[in-house]
Write a protein that holds these residues in place. Structure first.
Motif, PDB file in Angstrom:
ATOM      1  N   VAL A 145       0.823  -1.203   0.000  1.00 26.20           N
ATOM      2  CA  VAL A 145       0.000   0.000   0.000  1.00 26.20           C
ATOM      3  C   VAL A 145       0.863   1.261   0.000  1.00 26.20           C
ATOM      4  O   VAL A 145       0.367   2.354  -0.204  1.00 26.20           O
ATOM      5  N   ARG A 146       2.153   1.076   0.245  1.00 27.88           N
ATOM      6  CA  ARG A 146       3.101   2.195   0.263  1.00 27.88           C
ATOM      7  C   ARG A 146       4.435   1.679  -0.259  1.00 27.88           C
ATOM      8  O   ARG A 146       4.639   0.474  -0.381  1.00 27.88           O
ATOM      9  N   ASP A 152       1.176  -3.398   5.623  1.00 24.19           N
ATOM     10  CA  ASP A 152       1.786  -2.876   4.398  1.00 24.19           C
ATOM     11  C   ASP A 152       1.193  -3.480   3.131  1.00 24.19           C
ATOM     12  O   ASP A 152       1.535  -3.046   2.027  1.00 24.19           O
ATOM     13  N   VAL A 165      -2.125  -5.247   0.725  1.00 24.95           N
ATOM     14  CA  VAL A 165      -3.547  -5.405   0.431  1.00 24.95           C
ATOM     15  C   VAL A 165      -3.681  -6.394  -0.726  1.00 24.95           C
ATOM     16  O   VAL A 165      -2.792  -6.489  -1.567  1.00 24.95           O
ATOM     17  N   LYS A 194      -5.064  -7.821  -4.283  1.00 27.98           N
ATOM     18  CA  LYS A 194      -5.486  -7.247  -5.566  1.00 27.98           C
ATOM     19  C   LYS A 194      -5.934  -8.404  -6.433  1.00 27.98           C
ATOM     20  O   LYS A 194      -5.219  -9.387  -6.586  1.00 27.98           O
ATOM     21  N   ALA A 213       4.135   0.731  -4.247  1.00 26.42           N
ATOM     22  CA  ALA A 213       2.696   0.601  -4.004  1.00 26.42           C
ATOM     23  C   ALA A 213       1.970   0.145  -5.270  1.00 26.42           C
ATOM     24  O   ALA A 213       2.214   0.676  -6.349  1.00 26.42           O
ATOM     25  N   GLY A 214       1.113  -0.869  -5.115  1.00 20.65           N
ATOM     26  CA  GLY A 214       0.294  -1.359  -6.209  1.00 20.65           C
ATOM     27  C   GLY A 214       0.973  -2.331  -7.142  1.00 20.65           C
ATOM     28  O   GLY A 214       0.337  -2.896  -8.021  1.00 20.65           O
TER      29      GLY A 214
END
Length: 140
Positions: free
Chosen positions: A26-27, A39, A41, A43, A68-69
């Motif tokens: 997430v960062r 930290d 998530v 997807k 992130a991502g």
């Protein structure tokens, strides 16, 4: 032969789209930081080689910057380093019943089981050895 190909083609047309949850940060996580559950998530996307099990990432050390991502791959994380460059370490030589220990300085950084170079402070020679769980280095 035509019937076999028709069955195969029909299976491809009716097969459900396969997706899997992968984990993304997430960062931005800098190299050498320990990754925590906060930290990450999930997807819902399929990316070959991306890690999807939280147990494979949480508590591991980032070997490279994790953005992130973006997906996390197996080579991006590893066990936390227990020896850092310039740390004073115990160099241990074992052969049969003989055990010789001396003080050394780590010339690299690594986690348990990794091989790094170290300098014997008594003789000023450079040796290579495997990092042990207690932070000592077993030399050959």
């Amino acid at each position: 032969m035509t019937g076999r190909y028709l069955i195969f083609a029909a299976c491809l047309l009716t097969a459900p789209e396969l997706t899997a949850d992968i984990l993304v940060p997430v960062r931005t996580i800098r190299a050498k930081e320990i990754v925590s559950a906060d930290d990450l998530v999930p997807k819902d996307v399929e990316i070959e080689g991306a890690l999807s099990d939280v147990r494979d990432i949480v508590g591991q050390e980032a070997r490279v910057a994790l953005y992130a991502g973006r997906p996390v791959r197996p080579g991006d994380v590893g066990p936390p380093a227990i020896v850092s460059r310039n740390d004073l370490v115990t160099l241990v030589f074992l052969k049969g019943g003989l055990r010789i220990a001396t003080e050394g300085r780590a010339l690299g950084r690594g986690s348990e089981g990794e091989i790094i170079r170290a300098m014997n402070l008594s003789s000023r020679t450079t040796v290579s050895g495997r990092i042990q769980s207690d932070g000592s280095i077993e030399v050959q």
